[in-house]
Write an enzyme that holds these catalytic residues in place. Structure first.
Site, PDB file in Angstrom:
ATOM      1  N   SER A  63       0.822  -1.217   0.000  1.00 56.28           N
ATOM      2  CA  SER A  63       0.000   0.000   0.000  1.00 56.28           C
ATOM      3  C   SER A  63       0.853   1.262   0.000  1.00 56.28           C
ATOM      4  O   SER A  63       2.002   1.258   0.448  1.00 56.28           O
ATOM      5  CB  SER A  63      -0.906   0.026   1.225  1.00 56.28           C
TER       6      SER A  63
HETATM    7  N1  SAH Z   1      -0.133  -5.002   3.798  1.00 54.07           N
HETATM    8  C1  SAH Z   1       0.648  -5.566   2.716  1.00 54.07           C
HETATM    9  C2  SAH Z   1      -0.064  -5.460   1.404  1.00 54.07           C
HETATM   10  C3  SAH Z   1      -0.974  -6.556   1.254  1.00 54.07           C
HETATM   11  S1  SAH Z   1      -1.715  -6.742  -0.330  1.00 54.07           S
HETATM   12  C4  SAH Z   1       1.991  -4.904   2.630  1.00 54.07           C
HETATM   13  O1  SAH Z   1       2.279  -4.027   3.443  1.00 54.07           O
HETATM   14  O2  SAH Z   1       2.767  -5.297   1.772  1.00 54.07           O
HETATM   15  C5  SAH Z   1      -2.995  -7.833   0.174  1.00 54.07           C
HETATM   16  C6  SAH Z   1      -2.540  -9.191   0.583  1.00 54.07           C
HETATM   17  O3  SAH Z   1      -3.680  -9.916   0.975  1.00 54.07           O
HETATM   18  C7  SAH Z   1      -1.882  -9.979  -0.547  1.00 54.07           C
HETATM   19  O4  SAH Z   1      -0.631 -10.432  -0.129  1.00 54.07           O
HETATM   20  C8  SAH Z   1      -2.844 -11.136  -0.780  1.00 54.07           C
HETATM   21  O5  SAH Z   1      -2.195 -12.333  -1.147  1.00 54.07           O
HETATM   22  C9  SAH Z   1      -3.508 -11.256   0.573  1.00 54.07           C
HETATM   23  N2  SAH Z   1      -4.805 -11.934   0.536  1.00 54.07           N
HETATM   24  C10 SAH Z   1      -5.781 -11.848  -0.387  1.00 54.07           C
HETATM   25  N3  SAH Z   1      -6.828 -12.613  -0.057  1.00 54.07           N
HETATM   26  C11 SAH Z   1      -6.515 -13.220   1.125  1.00 54.07           C
HETATM   27  C12 SAH Z   1      -7.189 -14.122   1.984  1.00 54.07           C
HETATM   28  N4  SAH Z   1      -8.394 -14.597   1.716  1.00 54.07           N
HETATM   29  N5  SAH Z   1      -6.559 -14.515   3.117  1.00 54.07           N
HETATM   30  C13 SAH Z   1      -5.324 -14.055   3.423  1.00 54.07           C
HETATM   31  N6  SAH Z   1      -4.634 -13.188   2.649  1.00 54.07           N
HETATM   32  C14 SAH Z   1      -5.222 -12.776   1.515  1.00 54.07           C
END
Ligand code: SAH
Length: 208
Positions: A63
């Protein structure tokens, strides 16, 4: 020894966070400290402190710094909290939480991302208060519930009800919610009821 990104990081705090109203000293200190470049692939590092999201592989994104700061500030962390994070991704948001809260439990669906985030936070950066799990965020992490705070960094169509069950009394949860148009929502649990506040419009990858 000063590292090449220190000035970019200071500028990020001064130009992206402070003018937009981030005031929580603990959030500012954490983001002034954490080396965001470590969470990106070598090819993307020169962009580490740009004012927007960046790709982290597997079709996912880290993000925008301001959004990380804003969501963390919305959690209102005093320092002693147990936090559940859904969507470890690169682990950057996890590290910001770990700097402030007592314990962070982070769930990620994609094993490759979970492994690289845990390698960085537990190995290289030596955080002692972070725990990673590979799994479906919708199920939370019941073994360690209740949590004082819950944060989602991927957007569900609706907030998963199992996560409300894992949120303690006076707990706060923050999540992007929606499909075509998403809003950041802050939930507070009081007397076993959930109060929701819709905040700014956002764009996150979907919770799948
Ligand atoms: N906060 C993170 C960005 C995350 S992007 C950072 O600082 O880098 C969103 C993340 O959520 C991705 O890695 C994706 O794989 C994960 N995600 C998506 N659906 C999910 C689910 N059902 N359970 C767990 N993680 C999930």
């Amino acid at each position: 020894m000063d590292e090449p990104y220190a000035e970019l990081r200071r500028n990020m705090v001064e130009r992206q966070l402070l003018p937009r109203g981030i005031r929580d000293g603990a959030v500012i200190a954490a983001m002034a400290k954490i080396q965001r470049e470590l969470f990106l692939d070598e090819g993307a590092r020169q962009n580490s402190y740009v004012d927007g999201p960046l790709p982290i592989g597997c079709g996912q994104t880290i993000s925008q710094p301001y959004i990380v700061a804003y969501m963390t500030e919305l959690l209102g962390l005093a320092g002693g909290e147990k936090v559940l994070e859904i969507g470890s991704g690169s682990g950057y948001q996890t590290a910001v939480l770990a700097e402030i809260a007592a314990k962070v439990y982070s769930v990620e669906l994609i094993p490759e991302l979970s492994h690289s985030a845990s390698g960085l936070l537990l190995g290289r950066l030596n955080y002692q208060n972070v725990f990673f799990k590979i799994g479906r965020g919708q199920d939370g992490w019941p073994e360690y519930a209740l949590y004082d705070r819950i944060i989602l960094t991927a957007a569900p169509a609706e907030f998963p009800h199992k996560l409300f069950d894992q949120l303690g009394e006076d707990g706060i949860a923050v999540a992007p919610v929606g499909v075509d148009s998403q809003r950041l929502v802050r939930y507070v649990k009081q007397n076993n009821r959930i109060h929701a506040d819709e905040l700014i419009g956002v764009i996150f990858v979907p919770l799948v």
